[in-house]
Design a protein around this motif. Structure first.
Motif, PDB file in Angstrom:
ATOM      1  N   MET A 193       0.676  -1.229  -0.121  1.00  0.00           N
ATOM      2  CA  MET A 193      -0.207  -0.307   0.080  1.00  0.00           C
ATOM      3  C   MET A 193       0.683   0.905  -0.408  1.00  0.00           C
ATOM      4  O   MET A 193       0.540   2.256   0.162  1.00  0.00           O
ATOM      5  CB  MET A 193      -0.779  -0.120   1.132  1.00  0.00           C
ATOM      6  N   SER A 206       4.459   3.784  -1.467  1.00  0.00           N
ATOM      7  CA  SER A 206       4.830   4.625  -2.812  1.00  0.00           C
ATOM      8  C   SER A 206       6.399   4.627  -2.585  1.00  0.00           C
ATOM      9  O   SER A 206       7.248   4.928  -1.312  1.00  0.00           O
ATOM     10  CB  SER A 206       4.412   5.236  -2.907  1.00  0.00           C
ATOM     11  N   THR A 254      -5.786  -2.777   5.890  1.00  0.00           N
ATOM     12  CA  THR A 254      -5.988  -2.760   3.962  1.00  0.00           C
ATOM     13  C   THR A 254      -7.128  -3.783   4.445  1.00  0.00           C
ATOM     14  O   THR A 254      -7.498  -4.617   5.146  1.00  0.00           O
ATOM     15  CB  THR A 254      -4.887  -3.740   3.591  1.00  0.00           C
ATOM     16  N   SER A 270      -6.713   5.865   0.539  1.00  0.00           N
ATOM     17  CA  SER A 270      -7.216   5.467  -1.401  1.00  0.00           C
ATOM     18  C   SER A 270      -8.320   7.161  -1.121  1.00  0.00           C
ATOM     19  O   SER A 270      -8.934   6.958  -0.254  1.00  0.00           O
ATOM     20  CB  SER A 270      -7.948   4.722  -1.531  1.00  0.00           C
ATOM     21  N   ASN A 286      -7.967   1.271  -6.337  1.00  0.00           N
ATOM     22  CA  ASN A 286      -6.987   0.845  -4.712  1.00  0.00           C
ATOM     23  C   ASN A 286      -7.508  -0.256  -3.775  1.00  0.00           C
ATOM     24  O   ASN A 286      -8.402   0.229  -3.349  1.00  0.00           O
ATOM     25  CB  ASN A 286      -6.283   1.534  -3.534  1.00  0.00           C
ATOM     26  N   SER A 335      -7.385  -0.989  -0.200  1.00  0.00           N
ATOM     27  CA  SER A 335      -8.442  -0.244   0.909  1.00  0.00           C
ATOM     28  C   SER A 335      -9.958  -1.098   0.729  1.00  0.00           C
ATOM     29  O   SER A 335     -10.480  -1.191  -0.031  1.00  0.00           O
ATOM     30  CB  SER A 335      -8.989   1.065   0.332  1.00  0.00           C
ATOM     31  N   GLY A 388      -7.918  -1.390 -10.098  1.00  0.00           N
ATOM     32  CA  GLY A 388      -7.890  -1.886  -9.474  1.00  0.00           C
ATOM     33  C   GLY A 388      -7.148  -3.409  -9.140  1.00  0.00           C
ATOM     34  O   GLY A 388      -6.259  -3.732  -8.758  1.00  0.00           O
TER      35      GLY A 388
END
Length: 421
Positions: free
Chosen positions: A126, A128, A287, A315, A320, A323, A380
């Motif tokens: 999740m 970056s 998550t 998100s 995503n 989420s 997604g």
């Protein structure tokens, strides 16, 4: 002056007491502020510039700032960061007003600090490149454009130089009340260790609260345990990041070794049990995979007498799928309810935090009513496939996890089938 907190929903002590630098070298009011003063700006250049003075003036007048939207709407956490600053540093408010001119100029220096890099040994699914140098390298190797403006080598050296200069400044160090170490992963940043050494050597450590967010992959530096430093400081608040135990945790956080994590966690808990000035919390970024492991996370909390602290995987839309809000609320809610219903007779602060998080999550808007929902879900699926190709787990996949619930699994399969058709 302390009564301002009763009547002013905008006021936050952060612009008076806090200094933040993002992993990209951006000066901001704090880590959740949606505004920055630019890259690699020395403290003296922004502390009383026109922007900062305006921010202070607006807050004192009770005007809501767009930069503070995440605290204004409580969109990520039911406990806004503004509340932390105001509750922890209420005793400084009178002094803040005495030292603030009408135009917002503050005649004082920051007392709390949060300086970061994106150096990290994990590639959480999740996350970056903003917070992980490993993901930065992954994207570069795959020819994928970076989502965030990452500092080049010269800019990075400049940023580190600015941070090291400020953490070497005795006028700053002698007044420090708090340092928040996050990242990236702070244990892989030598500035973290050198700053602790400096505070101890100068005798300032006894006045300083240390706060941490760490993945606990290591708690050692040059043969010395982190807990060896802790005995010198006023207080320690440690958020141990974990979004699932065992395979689920390792699937979410690529490069996590759960057994090693638990050993390091045990050492911190042992220190806490013998030192009243340390507090530990389990920091859980919830998550879609995490909700299937609430039972084990709860058992972990009970085993070590640890309070869970929740944030929802961030998100803004259903692209995503990590989420939970990307899926229909009617599919997510029964999974969490099944866990909570199995503990209806439990009454302790740990299960109550799970209950409060559930209330918070389901007051949020899920993405199922978005006009672009169907297309977002299709995208997604592609993102999940990319993540699992580049950050695979040896035993499980996203589908394996979702298959633990028939309805959610069928929904996911239908997304894929509809996309193919």
């Amino acid at each position: 002056m302390g009564s301002i907190l009763d009547n002013n929903k905008s006021f936050c002590t952060a612009p008076w007491i806090h200094s933040y630098i993002s992993p990209q070298g951006l000066r901001q009011i704090c880590c959740v502020a949606e505004h920055n003063f630019g890259i690699n700006k020395p403290l003296e250049e922004i502390w009383n510039n026109d922007e900062m003075k305006s921010i202070r003036s607006q807050m004192m007048k009770g005007e809501l700032l767009s930069a503070c939207a995440r605290c204004n709407d409580k969109s990520i956490n039911p406990y806004p960061y503004r509340d932390y600053f105001n509750n922890e540093y209420t005793h400084l408010i009178d002094d803040i007003f005495l030292k603030t001119n009408e135009d917002g100029t503050f005649n004082g220096l920051p007392k709390t600090f949060d300086y970061r890099t994106n150096v990290c040994n994990f590639k959480c699914k999740m996350c970056s490149e903003e917070f992980s140098s490993q993901i930065q390298g992954e994207k570069i190797n795959n020819g994928i454009d970076l989502q965030f403006n990452i500092l080049n080598s010269e800019e990075r050296e400049n940023s580190l130089s600015i941070i090291d200069k400020e953490f070497s400044n005795d006028e700053i160090l002698k007044n420090v009340l708090e340092i928040y170490w996050a990242g990236g992963e702070p244990m892989y940043w030598k500035t973290h260790w050198e700053t602790l050494d400096r505070l101890i050597a100068k005798g300032y450590a006894k006045n300083v609260k240390l706060r941490y967010h760490s993945n606990l992959s290591t708690i050692e530096y040059k043969g010395k345990l982190l807990t060896d430093y802790f005995k010198h400081f006023k207080s320690i608040q440690f958020y141990c990041s974990l979004d699932g135990t065992g395979n689920i945790g390792e699937w979410v956080r690529t490069n996590l070794d759960y057994n090693k994590w638990k050993k390091n966690f045990s050492k911190l808990v042992e220190f806490r049990n013998n030192n009243k000035h340390m507090e530990i919390k389990l920091s859980i970024a919830v998550t879609t995979a995490t909700i299937f492991d609430f039972e084990n996370l709860y058992e972990l909390c009970k085993e070590f007498d640890i309070e869970p602290d929740f944030q929802t995987c961030y998100s803004t839309n259903a692209t995503n799928l990590l989420s939970p809000k990307a899926f229909p609320k009617t599919l997510i809610e029964p999974i969490i309810n099944n866990f909570l219903n199995s503990h209806l007779k439990d009454e302790n602060y740990m299960i109550n935090k799970f209950r409060k998080y559930k209330e918070f999550l389901f007051k949020e808007n899920f993405f199922e009513n978005d006009i672009t929902y169907k297309n977002d879900l299709w995208l997604g699926v592609d993102i999940i496939k990319h993540l699992e190709k580049n950050r695979p787990h040896k035993d499980i996949t996203f589908e394996t996890i979702l298959s633990l619930n028939k309805e959610l699994f069928e929904f996911y399969l239908n997304i894929q089938n509809n996309k193919k058709n």
